[in-house]
Design an enzyme around this catalytic site. Structure first.
Site, mmCIF file in Angstrom:
data_model
loop_
_atom_site.group_PDB
_atom_site.id
_atom_site.type_symbol
_atom_site.label_atom_id
_atom_site.label_comp_id
_atom_site.label_asym_id
_atom_site.label_seq_id
_atom_site.Cartn_x
_atom_site.Cartn_y
_atom_site.Cartn_z
ATOM 1 N N GLU A 280 0.841 -1.217 0.000
ATOM 2 C CA GLU A 280 0.000 0.000 0.000
ATOM 3 C C GLU A 280 0.872 1.260 0.000
ATOM 4 O O GLU A 280 1.845 1.357 0.771
ATOM 5 C CB GLU A 280 -0.859 -0.026 1.275
ATOM 6 N N ASP B 5 15.360 -0.121 33.145
ATOM 7 C CA ASP B 5 14.867 0.531 31.926
ATOM 8 C C ASP B 5 16.014 0.924 30.994
ATOM 9 O O ASP B 5 15.990 0.614 29.807
ATOM 10 C CB ASP B 5 14.034 1.778 32.286
ATOM 11 N N LYS C 110 -9.077 2.015 -2.937
ATOM 12 C CA LYS C 110 -9.403 1.438 -1.626
ATOM 13 C C LYS C 110 -10.806 1.873 -1.186
ATOM 14 O O LYS C 110 -11.136 3.059 -1.237
ATOM 15 C CB LYS C 110 -8.363 1.894 -0.602
ATOM 16 N N CYS D 259 -5.343 -3.310 2.437
ATOM 17 C CA CYS D 259 -5.343 -3.258 3.914
ATOM 18 C C CYS D 259 -6.743 -3.430 4.516
ATOM 19 O O CYS D 259 -7.299 -4.518 4.487
ATOM 20 C CB CYS D 259 -4.687 -1.949 4.342
ATOM 21 N N LYS E 120 2.415 16.190 30.065
ATOM 22 C CA LYS E 120 3.785 15.674 29.948
ATOM 23 C C LYS E 120 3.921 14.792 28.702
ATOM 24 O O LYS E 120 4.891 14.886 27.960
ATOM 25 C CB LYS E 120 4.143 14.812 31.172
#
Lengths: 540, 540
Positions: free
Chosen positions: A41, A289, A108, A144, A505
């Site tokens: 696509e 982390d 599409k 898709c 944030k």
């Protein structure tokens, strides 16, 4: 009758570069005696091109490159996704090019406009099925979203298609590959037709396309899979597609943790390389982390393109430094140590008059985190290496992170990975080869911004936190539903309140790889200014 | 027959709070002997509620509050916008409530999904017109986008409506009020019906709703305008609507600069107060940008809620400090001076080993800007005052700003104001009462991050820069079109390249008030990873 399937890794917007590489694949297919070649696509623009689609100069470039591809490769039937200019509208289309001519064109019909998708912002939906002949086959086209419900495949069956091609730009998320195969299997059973599922591969900002392309025969068996997370050209012999001996070629789908880890690696690699950085830098704290981010970065870019900085303060435990150095050495990455004390002391003195008579609070913790941010960004700027942030999804959800401090950076590899999954991925990575010291995985998590600080002083235990977050953020459960799952009201309310309060944030957070069913960023569009928390706590 | 029109300022998501205030307005209308009261589009949720609309707890809350409004105010006909749950779909609807009953319900037919709007992400389009009787009038309903083309008003005319109500949540942009009146005038002329245009007012994250509601009679004359940028309840006597004597009540539309300035003021005030901050803090440099932001902040919040910090370095001219102090005193805001030298020196020493043998570059300038960011954020954190950033649109466009430095902050009042308009707004503000020292307006702009630095050392003169940016960003002109306007290729290419390269910075920028026809943020969705610049420079 050989078909070439290109699991293509484009650069969004780079029409000339993409066309060059498309033509290279066409040459390969010609030399392999393929009759036709298929690209995903919007392969010519890369997916998602976003508001580039609103520019005429961009759309003119698409036309030019499409003509070039068509004229420079007349020997092959080329099936390729592109944005098609209509009269004042745009379609998400597939061109079928033969001998320099456009012999078929499909628009599409099902345009996704949910989650990370905004296709109705750009495209008009098509209204009819499209097939083209290739030897004895009648090939039906779909794009898709078209495959996720029955209507388009039904049309194609009624148009006497003998095979369905489905061109995709379908981003990775956990268990997505499995879902796709299950869905395509439903379409195969409804239509009795084999389906070729071809997907884009590669990282694009917050999305990673995993590829995971496959060919399913009319019996609903997967007879061929492309390796996930790598660009590839694969060939399928249409004459033998209905032949059960093909089944031998099938590779297994990746196990869950491996697929997530590879998504992170590809997301980091493509963001760094497609944006021309000379490598990556990150702060290594001795915690889990940053340990996982370092492993991912080293696997993505090679240990010699990555460097780490240890930035101890008076609250940093010795074992944090020891473990960080141990890991850097295990991965062969350059490490240096820069104490943040001089900067922290300077800021304390500078702010003393302003803060006279006021108690110490989270401000002082933030100054530590921001001093580290300044040091890391300076190294990033000076060496043109991208700064990777190390925050996980649990922290991003509740705002347990400092804006412009540990949130400073160009890419956030694990921002969509919940803390418990960070542990699982670290263990998975160590099973391949031990790179993260055991102690990093075993010790209780701490931000080390105050004496003897532990995450659990401020947050519920991570197994509890992660489950509440998944229910609230990913599954849209109400407070009442979460309480009914057996959690204490005080804990639930605190978590939900923190999620709601910290949208500001997240809005300033760097991009990172989506891996869950709902990532923060473009997939979850919440107001920053919001009185929703009052609703939330009044639902009884 | 009196109708109350509420130009409402909701808080997005605060269903209970909004319903309380809606009921207060209803009481006022009752005491003024109004027969009916009208609220804007989605008044109960505030606009835009974004992904809150995907949550069932939220939608259940809407139903509950709507029932409450209906039952607590049975004396009045209430016309109000709300999100309506259908079978697995949602509509952007208008309820007409009489005596505790839903007597009419209209579903918006034209759903905007461009610019800042994502309505197709949430809503299904309605399919039919809706009218209701009020005394001798047949009132036809329409919502926002419905009025921008002919079809819905045509339906209403054919349904024998005698008056059209148009409920809006239409955000401010330059000249928008004029455009709305022109458009509504076309609908009046097509239908021969008077139209009441009622808009939301207030700031919501990046959007400011200006209100600017008006009543247009069947002759296409505006017979009543609500004051822009303030919440209000206004009454219109329907019987006399066709009477030309009403014309006397009309107030003029605001002049352009005044409307922009007021949009900035309202945007700042509502972001700060709706989010519960105790005021605002900003760095005052002696330059024009921070001078304008301070004036806006003081006008929005009152001088005693605002404080400024002067943060000189060795590159700061004396006149910068003098002018900054002069302005702070003129506006009665608290000011303090904190030299950044101790932090800059600390970072230099900390980074010396890492930077050994490397030349000074923009890294050192960024360290200055980031040291200021740490100081300001510390004051913001400690005092719970929001940090306002001072960057303008010209700088945001070309990335002439330091991420986590001068870009650090919670709100960016002038991020959508081009530099030349910053000057115009400063002069406009001084015409009301002189608060910005003349020298601040007259001296050449400088970032003061290096000796004798001027903006024009790195950037084209602002009149040139702003015009190129408007053509490229707002009007989607190609490089060729901009060159044809007479600009030098070297300048154009540099500007366009900078715009393309700095999307990553803008993605981490704080929110700010949209005033142009295309603001950065949700209105311009560009990929960060992009090869488009290669297309851009190959369009000949």
């Amino acid at each position: 009758m050989k078909l070439a399937l290109v699991q293509f890794n484009p650069i969004v917007g780079d029409l000339v570069g993409n066309a060059n590489r498309i033509l290279e694949f066409c040459q390969q297919a010609v030399s392999e005696q393929a009759l036709a070649i298929v690209f995903p696509e919007l392969a010519i623009t890369g997916y998602p091109p976003e508001d580039l689609l609103l520019r005429n100069d961009f759309l003119n470039g698409v036309e030019k490159q499409l003509e070039r591809i068509s004229s420079e490769c007349p020997l092959l039937t080329i099936v390729i996704g592109y944005p098609e200019k209509g009269e004042g509208v745009l379609f998400n289309s597939v061109a079928v090019l033969q001998a320099g001519e456009l012999v078929a064109n499909y628009r599409k019909q099902q345009l996704p406009n949910y989650g990370v998708f905004d296709e109705k912002r750009y495209f008009q939906a098509g209204a009819q099925a499209c097939t083209f002949k290739l030897g004895s086959e009648v090939i039906g086209l779909s794009v898709c979203e078209d495959i996720w419900s029955s209507s388009v495949c039904d049309q194609l069956r009624q148009s006497d298609a003998t095979l369905i091609l489905n061109l995709n730009a379908s981003p990775f998320e956990i268990n997505k590959a499995e879902k796709r195969e299950r869905t395509v299997c439903s379409r195969v059973k409804e239509t009795g037709l084999p389906i070729i599922y071809l997907n884009q591969v590669g990282g694009q900002d917050e999305l990673v396309f995993d590829g995971s392309s496959f060919v399913m025969n009319a019996a609903g068996k997967v007879v061929q899979r492309s390796a996930a997370f790598v660009e590839s050209i694969n060939y399928i012999d249409l004459d033998s597609l209905r032949n059960s001996t093909l089944e031998a070629k099938q590779d297994a789908q990746l196990p869950e943790l491996e697929s997530i880890y590879q998504a992170l690696v590809l997301g980091v690699r493509d963001y760094v390389t497609k944006n021309g950085f000379k490598g990556a830098v990150l702060g290594l704290s001795g915690g889990i982390d940053s340990a996982l981010v370092l492993a991912v970065a080293a696997d993505a870019l090679g240990g010699d393109s990555v460097e780490v900085v240890l930035m101890p303060s008076k609250y940093t435990a010795d074992m944090s430094n020891e473990d960080a150095i141990k890991q850097a050495e295990a991965l062969g990455v350059k490490h240096q140590t820069i104490s943040i004390e001089p900067a922290v002391n300077a800021f304390s003195a500078m702010l003393e008059p302003a803060f006279e008579g006021l108690n110490a609070d989270v401000t002082e913790e933030n100054i530590q985190a921001r001093s580290r941010g300044v040091v890391l960004m300076a190294i990033s700027n000076k060496k043109r290496k991208i700064l990777l942030t190390t925050g996980n999804k649990s922290e991003m959800s509740v705002g347990y992170a400092t804006l412009y401090g540990d949130m400073a950076g160009g890419f956030a590899p694990i921002k969509d990975v919940p803390k418990m999954m960070v542990y699982a991925l670290a263990k998975y990575r160590n099973e391949q080869s031990p790179v993260i010291p055991d102690r990093v995985i075993e010790r209780p998590p701490s931000a080390e911004l105050a004496p003897d600080q532990k995450d659990e002083d401020s947050l519920p235990p991570y197994p509890v936190l992660d489950d509440i977050l998944e229910r609230y953020v990913e599954r849209d459960q109400s407070r009442r539903e979460i309480l009914d799952a057996g959690y204490e009201p005080a804990i639930v309310d605190r978590v939900l309140r923190l999620v709601e309060q910290n949208e500001y944030k997240r809005r300033q957070a760097p991009p990172g790889v989506k891996i869950t069913s709902r990532a923060f960023g473009r997939e979850r569009r919440f107001p920053m200014t919001s009185g929703f928390n009052k609703v939330l706590f009044s639902d009884d």
